[in-house]
Design a protein around this motif. Structure first.
Motif, PDB file in Angstrom:
ATOM      1  N   LEU A   1       0.829  -1.208   0.000  1.00  0.00           N
ATOM      2  CA  LEU A   1       0.000   0.000   0.000  1.00  0.00           C
ATOM      3  C   LEU A   1       0.861   1.255   0.000  1.00  0.00           C
ATOM      4  O   LEU A   1       0.528   2.256  -0.625  1.00  0.00           O
ATOM      5  N   ARG A   2       1.986   1.188   0.720  1.00  0.00           N
ATOM      6  CA  ARG A   2       2.846   2.361   0.771  1.00  0.00           C
ATOM      7  C   ARG A   2       3.488   2.655  -0.576  1.00  0.00           C
ATOM      8  O   ARG A   2       3.898   3.776  -0.852  1.00  0.00           O
ATOM      9  N   GLN A   3       3.610   1.623  -1.407  1.00  0.00           N
ATOM     10  CA  GLN A   3       4.248   1.840  -2.706  1.00  0.00           C
ATOM     11  C   GLN A   3       3.288   2.368  -3.762  1.00  0.00           C
ATOM     12  O   GLN A   3       3.713   2.730  -4.849  1.00  0.00           O
ATOM     13  N   VAL A   4       2.006   2.407  -3.438  1.00  0.00           N
ATOM     14  CA  VAL A   4       1.048   2.946  -4.410  1.00  0.00           C
ATOM     15  C   VAL A   4       1.342   4.434  -4.589  1.00  0.00           C
ATOM     16  O   VAL A   4       1.456   5.168  -3.615  1.00  0.00           O
ATOM     17  N   PRO A   5       1.519   4.887  -5.842  1.00  0.00           N
ATOM     18  CA  PRO A   5       1.910   6.282  -6.067  1.00  0.00           C
ATOM     19  C   PRO A   5       0.925   7.251  -5.429  1.00  0.00           C
ATOM     20  O   PRO A   5      -0.289   7.035  -5.481  1.00  0.00           O
ATOM     21  N   THR A   6       1.443   8.345  -4.834  1.00  0.00           N
ATOM     22  CA  THR A   6       0.552   9.331  -4.218  1.00  0.00           C
ATOM     23  C   THR A   6      -0.321   9.992  -5.265  1.00  0.00           C
ATOM     24  O   THR A   6      -1.383  10.506  -4.931  1.00  0.00           O
ATOM     25  N   THR A   7       0.118   9.961  -6.532  1.00  0.00           N
ATOM     26  CA  THR A   7      -0.709  10.602  -7.559  1.00  0.00           C
ATOM     27  C   THR A   7      -2.075   9.909  -7.664  1.00  0.00           C
ATOM     28  O   THR A   7      -3.061  10.563  -7.959  1.00  0.00           O
ATOM     29  N   TYR A   8      -2.126   8.612  -7.414  1.00  0.00           N
ATOM     30  CA  TYR A   8      -3.419   7.921  -7.411  1.00  0.00           C
ATOM     31  C   TYR A   8      -4.296   8.454  -6.289  1.00  0.00           C
ATOM     32  O   TYR A   8      -5.461   8.769  -6.469  1.00  0.00           O
ATOM     33  N   ARG A   9      -3.690   8.528  -5.094  1.00  0.00           N
ATOM     34  CA  ARG A   9      -4.487   8.967  -3.937  1.00  0.00           C
ATOM     35  C   ARG A   9      -4.950  10.390  -4.118  1.00  0.00           C
ATOM     36  O   ARG A   9      -6.109  10.713  -3.859  1.00  0.00           O
ATOM     37  N   GLU A  10      -4.031  11.270  -4.566  1.00  0.00           N
ATOM     38  CA  GLU A  10      -4.405  12.673  -4.731  1.00  0.00           C
ATOM     39  C   GLU A  10      -5.457  12.831  -5.820  1.00  0.00           C
ATOM     40  O   GLU A  10      -6.386  13.625  -5.673  1.00  0.00           O
ATOM     41  N   GLY A  11      -5.305  12.076  -6.900  1.00  0.00           N
ATOM     42  CA  GLY A  11      -6.275  12.133  -7.974  1.00  0.00           C
ATOM     43  C   GLY A  11      -7.664  11.763  -7.469  1.00  0.00           C
ATOM     44  O   GLY A  11      -8.648  12.441  -7.771  1.00  0.00           O
ATOM     45  N   ALA A  12      -7.716  10.692  -6.691  1.00  0.00           N
ATOM     46  CA  ALA A  12      -9.005  10.246  -6.151  1.00  0.00           C
ATOM     47  C   ALA A  12      -9.576  11.290  -5.203  1.00  0.00           C
ATOM     48  O   ALA A  12     -10.768  11.597  -5.233  1.00  0.00           O
ATOM     49  N   GLU A  13      -8.698  11.856  -4.375  1.00  0.00           N
ATOM     50  CA  GLU A  13      -9.128  12.867  -3.415  1.00  0.00           C
ATOM     51  C   GLU A  13      -9.692  14.090  -4.140  1.00  0.00           C
ATOM     52  O   GLU A  13     -10.748  14.608  -3.792  1.00  0.00           O
ATOM     53  N   ALA A  14      -8.960  14.536  -5.171  1.00  0.00           N
ATOM     54  CA  ALA A  14      -9.372  15.738  -5.893  1.00  0.00           C
ATOM     55  C   ALA A  14     -10.677  15.530  -6.642  1.00  0.00           C
ATOM     56  O   ALA A  14     -11.367  16.475  -6.979  1.00  0.00           O
ATOM     57  N   LEU A  15     -11.003  14.278  -6.895  1.00  0.00           N
ATOM     58  CA  LEU A  15     -12.249  13.972  -7.593  1.00  0.00           C
ATOM     59  C   LEU A  15     -13.406  13.868  -6.603  1.00  0.00           C
ATOM     60  O   LEU A  15     -14.550  13.673  -6.987  1.00  0.00           O
ATOM     61  N   GLY A  16     -13.086  13.992  -5.314  1.00  0.00           N
ATOM     62  CA  GLY A  16     -14.129  13.924  -4.302  1.00  0.00           C
ATOM     63  C   GLY A  16     -14.513  12.509  -3.917  1.00  0.00           C
ATOM     64  O   GLY A  16     -15.596  12.257  -3.420  1.00  0.00           O
ATOM     65  N   MET A  17     -13.628  11.546  -4.179  1.00  0.00           N
ATOM     66  CA  MET A  17     -13.916  10.170  -3.736  1.00  0.00           C
ATOM     67  C   MET A  17     -13.761  10.082  -2.228  1.00  0.00           C
ATOM     68  O   MET A  17     -12.872  10.698  -1.657  1.00  0.00           O
TER      69      MET A  17
ATOM     70  N   MET B   1     -10.013  19.405 -10.178  1.00  0.00           N
ATOM     71  CA  MET B   1      -8.587  19.717 -10.269  1.00  0.00           C
ATOM     72  C   MET B   1      -7.895  18.836 -11.301  1.00  0.00           C
ATOM     73  O   MET B   1      -8.205  17.657 -11.445  1.00  0.00           O
ATOM     74  N   LEU B   2      -6.946  19.455 -12.008  1.00  0.00           N
ATOM     75  CA  LEU B   2      -6.117  18.696 -12.940  1.00  0.00           C
ATOM     76  C   LEU B   2      -4.662  18.937 -12.553  1.00  0.00           C
ATOM     77  O   LEU B   2      -4.258  20.072 -12.316  1.00  0.00           O
ATOM     78  N   PHE B   3      -3.879  17.863 -12.498  1.00  0.00           N
ATOM     79  CA  PHE B   3      -2.519  17.968 -11.979  1.00  0.00           C
ATOM     80  C   PHE B   3      -1.497  18.171 -13.092  1.00  0.00           C
ATOM     81  O   PHE B   3      -1.790  18.017 -14.269  1.00  0.00           O
TER      82      PHE B   3
END
Ligand code: ATP
Ligand code: MG
Lengths: 304, 271
Positions: free
Chosen positions: A178-194, B109-111
């Motif tokens: 789980l720690r190796q999952v890129p933060t870009t995935y988490r941030e992307g999901a967060e920014a989408l309001g998931m 948001m777009l990165f």
């Protein structure tokens, strides 16, 4: 190499490393050979024992193989291995569910929620648990479950003891994955309001699955092969395991390998070879199954 | 529409609630930092509705940090703190009880680097739609097609909607992420150097796209490319060392800036 000077490049093989003046760099050539040699040696050190084990098991089992060992239960004179095969499959399925769920949930907790001291303490505890010799865990299981809870030799006692043994591996590999999952995935999901839970279920866990599966496989291989904790908790039985979780001993393959091998009667020795072969096949099947599941779920990842 | 209770909304036409003042988002006395470092100092800034606002400034001036404060993406960063308000349609997004999910549905948001999820191309477009329960299953196909057409990706991917997004080119991946962000029907779209990893042709395409989205959508774009800021934006804000130096019409900011710092920066004497 167009700048090769002193004609040196003409006399050496095409792929010889050259220095800046186009002269062969012999120390790099030597370092290359030493490096490859070390790699080859390491591969041999891994491959040789594996080959020897496979050869030993197959070479002994195949000549005495009877298909009826798969269908007949044991009897006093030998018989088959059906009861041990079913018993081992029960144990595998049970540990897979019990240790699998507890281990994956612990790993999620460690990676996503445990902060600072809490995380450090829990991680340390998990490592200690992983370091306890299996026979000690078996003995604890015996005292606590078989004796104190009056479960007697039983599937439940075996499952809980083996799960205690394997949970740390699953938790560790889940956390690491789980720690190796890129933060870009988490941030992307967060920014989408998931929601955090949705992002975990739909994205993070999926991306971490190969690593989680590795830990799970190790746990399964341990459960399929461990004998010591089972001697204390599962007991042994010559008949097919009953469906009751307690008060009913269970047969399992490693016991056969371990005990029947030393029996004077040929029939028992053959059974021990067959049991070893079946164990090896089980592990291989598990590995292949895990590979298929991983390949299917990872078909949309960056590695492809 | 309140932040605390997301109301049902059509996917195709974002409801723009104009409160008459033409301001979509507003920072009031916003200071923000991490631990003992203050990154943003006492910002006051309006984002006009339906326009494109560019944020420019030297590296480390706080553009990204400010952008991320508009949808509260800084919240999770260790030791984050803030003072002051950020208003969306007049209500403070930092007030207690605000649901982050509802906020981020309205402020997308777009990165900088494309970040498609590890799922099929179609699933990527639908990720936010499903998360917010915006439309029923029967609409999925139509949404995927409409959004991919909107960003100009449909021709390229219509035959492989079920396959991995990681086989697309970087530019195509970024367009996919844009389609994904648009699919939840946001009112405001935040972009952090969205074209810095794209080739000039794709960049031009994205810029044209942003301009076409603008009247229905409020856009805030961080860029290091001054020419890009001039090309796409209506208004430009110049950040310097965590302060807003100047925010005015793009033409004015580039041709007759009020502050010497702005003048230095836009004329290339300071980077
Ligand atoms: N998580 C953090 N912890 C501490 N300091 C941070 C953090 N994030 C950003 N900063 C600091 O805040 C300042 C502004 O950073 P920010 O990323 O907003 O700048 P920027 O204007 O976007 O720069 P660039 O143009 O290089 O992207 C920098 O000095 C940076 O070091
Ligand atoms: Mg930045």
């Amino acid at each position: 190499m167009t700048t090769a000077g002193a004609g040196a490049a003409g006399r050496v093989p095409d792929n010889t490393p050259l220095d800046l003046y186009g002269r062969p760099a012999w120390h790099r050539v030597a370092a290359g050979y030493v490096g490859w040699g070390a790699c080859g040696l390491a591969v041999a050190l891994i491959a040789a024992p594996l080959a020897s084990v496979l050869w030993g098991v197959i070479g002994r089992a195949v000549p005495v193989w009877r298909w009826s060992v798969l269908t007949e239960a044991g009897n006093g004179q030998g018989g088959g291995l059906a009861n041990e095969i079913v018993g081992t499959l029960f144990i595998l399925a049970g540990v897979s569910v019990l240790a699998g769920s507890v281990g994956v949930l612990s790993g999620i907790y460690l990676s996503e929620y445990a902060r600072g001291r809490t995380g450090a303490v829990l991680r340390g505890a998990s490592e200690v648990l992983a370091g306890i010799p299996s026979i000690v865990l078996g003995y604890v299981g015996y005292i606590a479950l078989v004796i104190a809870l009056h479960w007697q030799y039983s599937l439940a006692a075996a499952l809980i003891t083996l799960s205690a043994l394997t949970v740390p591996y699953i938790a560790k590999s889940t956390e690491a994955a789980l720690r190796q999952v890129p933060t870009t995935y988490r941030e992307g999901a967060e920014a989408l309001g998931m929601s955090p839970l949705r992002s975990l279920r739909r994205i993070t866990l999926k991306a971490a699955l190969p690593g989680i599966t590795t830990g799970w496989l190790v746990a399964m291989a341990i459960s399929v092969g461990e004998t010591a904790p089972l001697l204390y908790t599962a007991g042994f039985s010559d008949s097919l395991p009953s469906l009751s979780l307690t008060h009913s001993p269970v047969g399992y393959l490693p016991y056969v390998v371990w005990t029947f091998y030393n029996y004077p009667a040929k029939a028992f020795q053959s059974l021990s070879y067959d049991a070893a072969l079946i164990l090896v096949v089980m592990v291989l099947v598990l590995i292949v199954l895990a590979r298929i599941v991983v390949a299917f779920t990872q078909r949309h990842t960056e590695r492809n | 529409m309140s932040l605390s209770s997301p109301a049902a909304r059509s996917v195709d036409s974002p409801v723009v609630v104009d409160r008459g003042d033409g301001v979509a988002m507003r920072a009031r006395g916003l200071s923000l930092g991490f631990g003992s470092t203050a990154v943003l100092a006492d910002l006051d800034l309006d984002i006009h509705r339906g326009t494109i606002t560019a944020l420019i400034g030297p590296t480390g001036s706080g553009k990204t940090t400010f952008l991320r404060s508009l949808n509260r993406m800084n919240d999770k960063v260790a030791k984050h703190w803030h003072r002051g308000d950020v208003l969306l349609d007049g209500s403070n997004i930092y007030s207690p009880g605000v649901q982050l999910m509802a906020l981020r549905r309205r402020v997308g948001m777009l990165f900088q680097r494309p970040n498609p999820f590890p799922m099929s191309i179609a699933e990527n477009v639908l990720a936010g739609v499903k998360a917010h329960g915006i439309a029923g299953k029967q609409h999925y196909r139509a949404i995927v097609e409409a959004r991919l057409r909107e960003v100009g990706l449909w021709e390229a991917v219509s035959s492989r909607l079920g396959s991995s997004p990681f086989n697309l080119s970087g530019g195509q991946q970024q367009l996919l992420c844009l389609a994904r962000a648009l699919a939840t029907g946001p009112e405001v779209l935040l972009l952090d150097e969205p074209t810095s990893s794209l080739d000039p042709i794709t960049t031009e395409h994205v810029e044209a796209l942003l301009r076409s989205l603008a009247p229905a959508l409020t856009i805030v774009i961080v860029t290091h490319n001054l020419a890009q800021a001039r090309r796409v934006s209506n208004r430009t804000a110049f950040f310097y060392q965590g302060r807003l130096v100047e925010l005015t019409d793009t033409t004015k900011l580039f041709e007759s800036p009020e502050h010497p710092e702005t003048a230095n920066y836009v004329s290339g004497r300071m980077g």
